[in-house]
Design a protein around this motif. Structure first.
Motif, PDB file in Angstrom:
ATOM      1  N   GLU A  74      68.653 145.420  87.017  1.00 33.19           N
ATOM      2  CA  GLU A  74      67.486 144.670  86.598  1.00 33.19           C
ATOM      3  C   GLU A  74      67.511 144.508  85.084  1.00 33.19           C
ATOM      4  OE1 GLU A  74      64.069 148.065  85.868  1.00 33.19           O
ATOM      5  OE2 GLU A  74      63.947 146.788  87.650  1.00 33.19           O
TER       6      GLU A  74
ATOM      7  N   ASP B 256      66.181 141.433  81.727  1.00 31.62           N
ATOM      8  CA  ASP B 256      66.315 140.047  81.301  1.00 31.62           C
ATOM      9  C   ASP B 256      67.608 139.837  80.537  1.00 31.62           C
ATOM     10  OD1 ASP B 256      63.894 139.351  82.396  1.00 31.62           O
ATOM     11  OD2 ASP B 256      62.781 139.950  80.593  1.00 31.62           O
TER      12      ASP B 256
ATOM     13  N   PRO C 263      63.711 138.571  95.844  1.00 32.16           N
ATOM     14  CA  PRO C 263      64.911 137.742  96.017  1.00 32.16           C
ATOM     15  C   PRO C 263      66.017 138.160  95.053  1.00 32.16           C
ATOM     16  CG  PRO C 263      62.937 136.389  95.716  1.00 32.16           C
ATOM     17  CD  PRO C 263      62.548 137.785  95.428  1.00 32.16           C
TER      18      PRO C 263
ATOM     19  N   GLU D 101      68.359 137.610  92.253  1.00 28.26           N
ATOM     20  CA  GLU D 101      68.319 136.717  91.092  1.00 28.26           C
ATOM     21  C   GLU D 101      69.698 136.667  90.460  1.00 28.26           C
ATOM     22  OE1 GLU D 101      65.955 136.309  86.798  1.00 28.26           O
ATOM     23  OE2 GLU D 101      65.234 137.682  88.350  1.00 28.26           O
TER      24      GLU D 101
ATOM     25  N   HIS E  78      72.113 135.146  87.470  1.00 28.65           N
ATOM     26  CA  HIS E  78      72.096 134.561  86.130  1.00 28.65           C
ATOM     27  C   HIS E  78      73.472 133.997  85.804  1.00 28.65           C
ATOM     28  CE1 HIS E  78      68.246 136.455  84.646  1.00 28.65           C
ATOM     29  NE2 HIS E  78      68.499 137.172  85.735  1.00 28.65           N
TER      30      HIS E  78
ATOM     31  N   ARG F 119      69.399 130.122  86.140  1.00 28.59           N
ATOM     32  CA  ARG F 119      69.008 131.172  87.075  1.00 28.59           C
ATOM     33  C   ARG F 119      68.854 130.569  88.470  1.00 28.59           C
ATOM     34  NH1 ARG F 119      64.405 135.135  84.400  1.00 28.59           N
ATOM     35  NH2 ARG F 119      65.502 135.585  82.441  1.00 28.59           N
TER      36      ARG F 119
ATOM     37  N   TYR G  89      67.659 131.880  92.672  1.00 28.29           N
ATOM     38  CA  TYR G  89      67.067 132.939  93.481  1.00 28.29           C
ATOM     39  C   TYR G  89      67.460 132.732  94.944  1.00 28.29           C
ATOM     40  CZ  TYR G  89      64.231 133.670  89.313  1.00 28.29           C
ATOM     41  OH  TYR G  89      63.819 133.900  88.025  1.00 28.29           O
ATOM     42  N   TYR G  90      67.866 133.813  95.599  1.00 29.22           N
ATOM     43  CA  TYR G  90      68.320 133.737  96.986  1.00 29.22           C
ATOM     44  C   TYR G  90      67.612 134.804  97.817  1.00 29.22           C
ATOM     45  CZ  TYR G  90      72.138 131.059  94.890  1.00 29.22           C
ATOM     46  OH  TYR G  90      72.865 130.133  94.188  1.00 29.22           O
ATOM     47  N   ASP G  91      67.186 134.412  99.015  1.00 28.22           N
ATOM     48  CA  ASP G  91      66.600 135.357  99.961  1.00 28.22           C
ATOM     49  C   ASP G  91      67.741 136.033 100.706  1.00 28.22           C
ATOM     50  OD1 ASP G  91      64.991 136.783 101.657  1.00 28.22           O
ATOM     51  OD2 ASP G  91      64.572 135.097 102.996  1.00 28.22           O
TER      52      ASP G  91
END
Length: 272
Positions: free
Chosen positions: A2, A4, A60, A62, A64, A84, A86-88
């Protein structure tokens, strides 16, 4: 992982994401069919993470993407491009150390989710695939040849009272008290005697990565692809096959590619 993306591309100290510690995660309850053996705390943490992934309750994934250019090419000090997505994601990778019981934890996941219909999880087959693939409740376990027997033994150890042996049972695992119907396929010629219905009634199908390399399997693939390939079938090949047969369930010699599996497990994936 995790964190940024760092704003300053020259800041070496802040370029890395932070690796989360699983010791901070909650533990799952013990699997319902593990009669005589229980999971350790670290396995229960991994199991809880896997359950959250399958139920769609985790954030989700993420992704980058970043690239930057410096110098006179753009007549700017730095051109920094970021994206970016996002995928489930309902799956994942278990990277616990050797001896931590990854196989057992995966069996525990199958046990915990055994009575939960896939439809309740929002994981139905896409409409565009329904004319090609056959949906099954089974979990497909792909392993190196030397681990086929180990998976069978682990299932019996944790979920059954005793192994009855497989004499006269063909590829079906015979174990008293086991809550699963388990197919153990270590040779392609065993598939020749099975039907689509056998796969549909199984809960777990265990086979090796080498299955697709056998001559029997490649001949079957070549027939389904109408001579185009010995190694793969296309979605169109499967649609054509399904439209040409009257009783799909009674068809013999099903191949793995025909099915829309509940989940697929790759053990020792680097050997694939």
């Amino acid at each position: 992982l995790e964190g940024d993306m760092p704003y300053d591309v020259t800041d070496e100290a802040n370029r890395q994401f932070r690796l989360l510690d699983s010791l901070d995660m909650a533990m799952s309850a013990q699997p319902p069919s593990f009669w005589n053996h229980y999971l350790r705390d670290e396995q229960l943490r991994s199991l809880q993470w896997m359950l959250e992934c399958e139920k769609g309750s985790r954030p989700p994934l993420e992704v980058h993407w970043r690239s930057y250019w410096t110098g006179s090419e753009f007549n700017l000090p730095t051109l920094d491009c970021r994206a970016r997505a996002y995928y489930d994601m309902r799956g994942g990778v278990i990277c616990d150390k050797i001896g931590f019981g990854k196989t057992t934890t995966m069996i525990a996941l199958i046990d915990m989710m055994h009575t939960t219909p896939v439809a309740n999880l929002g994981m139905t087959m896409p409409k565009g695939d329904q004319a090609a693939f056959i949906e099954t409740k089974a979990t497909l376990v792909l392993v190196p040849p030397n681990l086929v027997q180990q998976w069978s033994e682990e299932i019996v150890k944790f979920t059954a009272w005793q192994m009855n042996g497989q004499k006269g049972a063909g590829p079906w695992l015979q174990a008293s008290g086991c809550p699963f119907r388990v197919l153990v396929i270590d040779k392609a010629r065993q598939l020749k005697e099975l039907t689509v219905n056998d796969i549909l009634t199984a809960d777990i199908v265990i086979t090796s990565y080498h299955l697709k390399e056998s001559g029997h399997y490649q001949t079957r693939v070549q027939k389904l692809s109408e001579g185009r390939s010995k190694s793969s079938v296309t979605v169109e090949d499967l649609r054509r096959w399904r439209s040409s047969v009257q009783q799909t369930r009674s068809e013999k010699f099903p191949i793995l590619e025909m099915f829309y599996w509940r989940r697929v497990v790759f053990d020792e994936l680097h050997e694939l």
